[in-house]
Design a protein around this motif. Structure first.
Motif, PDB file in Angstrom:
ATOM      1  N   GLU A  97       0.804  -1.224   0.000  1.00  0.00           N
ATOM      2  CA  GLU A  97       0.000   0.000   0.000  1.00  0.00           C
ATOM      3  C   GLU A  97       0.838   1.275   0.000  1.00  0.00           C
ATOM      4  O   GLU A  97       0.332   2.347  -0.367  1.00  0.00           O
ATOM      5  N   VAL A  98       2.095   1.204   0.366  1.00  0.00           N
ATOM      6  CA  VAL A  98       2.991   2.353   0.272  1.00  0.00           C
ATOM      7  C   VAL A  98       4.353   1.889  -0.233  1.00  0.00           C
ATOM      8  O   VAL A  98       4.755   0.743   0.012  1.00  0.00           O
ATOM      9  N   PRO A  99       5.089   2.766  -0.918  1.00  0.00           N
ATOM     10  CA  PRO A  99       6.456   2.419  -1.305  1.00  0.00           C
ATOM     11  C   PRO A  99       7.394   2.627  -0.114  1.00  0.00           C
ATOM     12  O   PRO A  99       7.165   3.517   0.711  1.00  0.00           O
ATOM     13  N   PRO A 100       8.464   1.847  -0.006  1.00  0.00           N
ATOM     14  CA  PRO A 100       9.450   2.118   1.034  1.00  0.00           C
ATOM     15  C   PRO A 100      10.317   3.320   0.664  1.00  0.00           C
ATOM     16  O   PRO A 100      10.465   3.655  -0.509  1.00  0.00           O
ATOM     17  N   ILE A 101      10.874   3.955   1.685  1.00  0.00           N
ATOM     18  CA  ILE A 101      11.914   4.959   1.490  1.00  0.00           C
ATOM     19  C   ILE A 101      13.256   4.240   1.477  1.00  0.00           C
ATOM     20  O   ILE A 101      13.512   3.364   2.310  1.00  0.00           O
TER      21      ILE A 101
END
Length: 240
Positions: A97-101
């Motif tokens: 659901e989100v990209p990693p940093i």
């Protein structure tokens, strides 16, 4: 917001306007600059930003597999973990659901107890090199996904290859200027998304590439405009 090149369109679909090319890896830089080329105002990019820039910024993050930034940018801009957004449901279908940093650092000189490492929905990645302090590397490995790429400094080609090996092939780099310059010098940049603020800054602010010389020929693919801010998308010449 309106598109003024290659055609004139009111309220274009931002996700569609910035869609990644399907079926191949792609590395995109996203930066904001003043009209005279400064990459920051009073040490941070936020002073050059606009409401349209912030909207595009969030869409570009939602489209990406991973968001890359240098440690100096992470510290100066106060990076936290990427937060889930309902508006990303369609563009992130089939992915986390989100990209990693992913933080690029030679010294590992940051607080590993920060929320970027302790509260990330997608585990934060740290990309460093063999010369980084051994104990710091061990500590970092407990808090994040650690990648060692290079000996005395981070080898950008190896770093990008390691991200690809993890299935993170749509890469969004948010700087800073030194990281951008290294990526360009190693011929790794496929696209530049540049917001140009109608402001003159002067002084000693860096340009969006600051460091190693590079020559990457690009085509102007698109220009959007809102409140006097231009949002230009440059992509690698097809012959390259």
């Amino acid at each position: 917001m309106r598109r003024i090149y290659p055609d004139i369109t009111d309220n274009p679909d931002i996700a569609q306007a910035y869609a990644y090319p399907k079926g191949r890896p792609w590395l995109r830089l996203n930066m904001v600059a003043s009209a005279d080329g400064a990459a920051w105002l009073k040490g941070r990019s936020g002073g050059l930003s606009s409401s349209g820039d912030k909207r595009i910024f969030q869409v570009l993050r939602g489209l990406a597999d991973v968001v890359v930034a240098g440690a100096a940018t992470v510290r100066k801009e106060g990076y936290g973990p990427v937060k889930p957004r309902e508006s990303w449901a369609e563009i992130r279908e089939g992915r986390p659901e989100v990209p990693p940093i992913a933080v690029i650092t030679r010294s590992l000189g940051f607080d590993l107890g920060d929320e970027l490492f302790t509260e990330a929905t997608s585990r934060t990645i740290v990309i460093t090199c063999e010369s980084a302090p051994h104990e710091r590397r061990k500590e970092a490995a407990r808090h994040c996904d650690l990648i060692v790429a290079g000996d005395e400094a981070v080898d950008m080609r190896r770093a990008v290859a390691e991200l690809h090996a993890r299935g993170l092939t749509w890469i969004l780099c948010e700087g800073g200027p030194r990281v951008n310059a290294q990526l360009a010098a190693h011929d790794l940049v496929d696209e530049l998304c540049l917001a140009t603020s109608p402001m003159l800054v002067g002084g000693g602010a860096a340009r969006i590439l600051n460091g190693e010389p590079a020559q990457v020929t690009m085509d102007l693919s698109q220009v959007l405009e809102e409140e006097g801010v231009l949002f230009s998308r440059y992509t690698r010449e097809q012959s390259q």
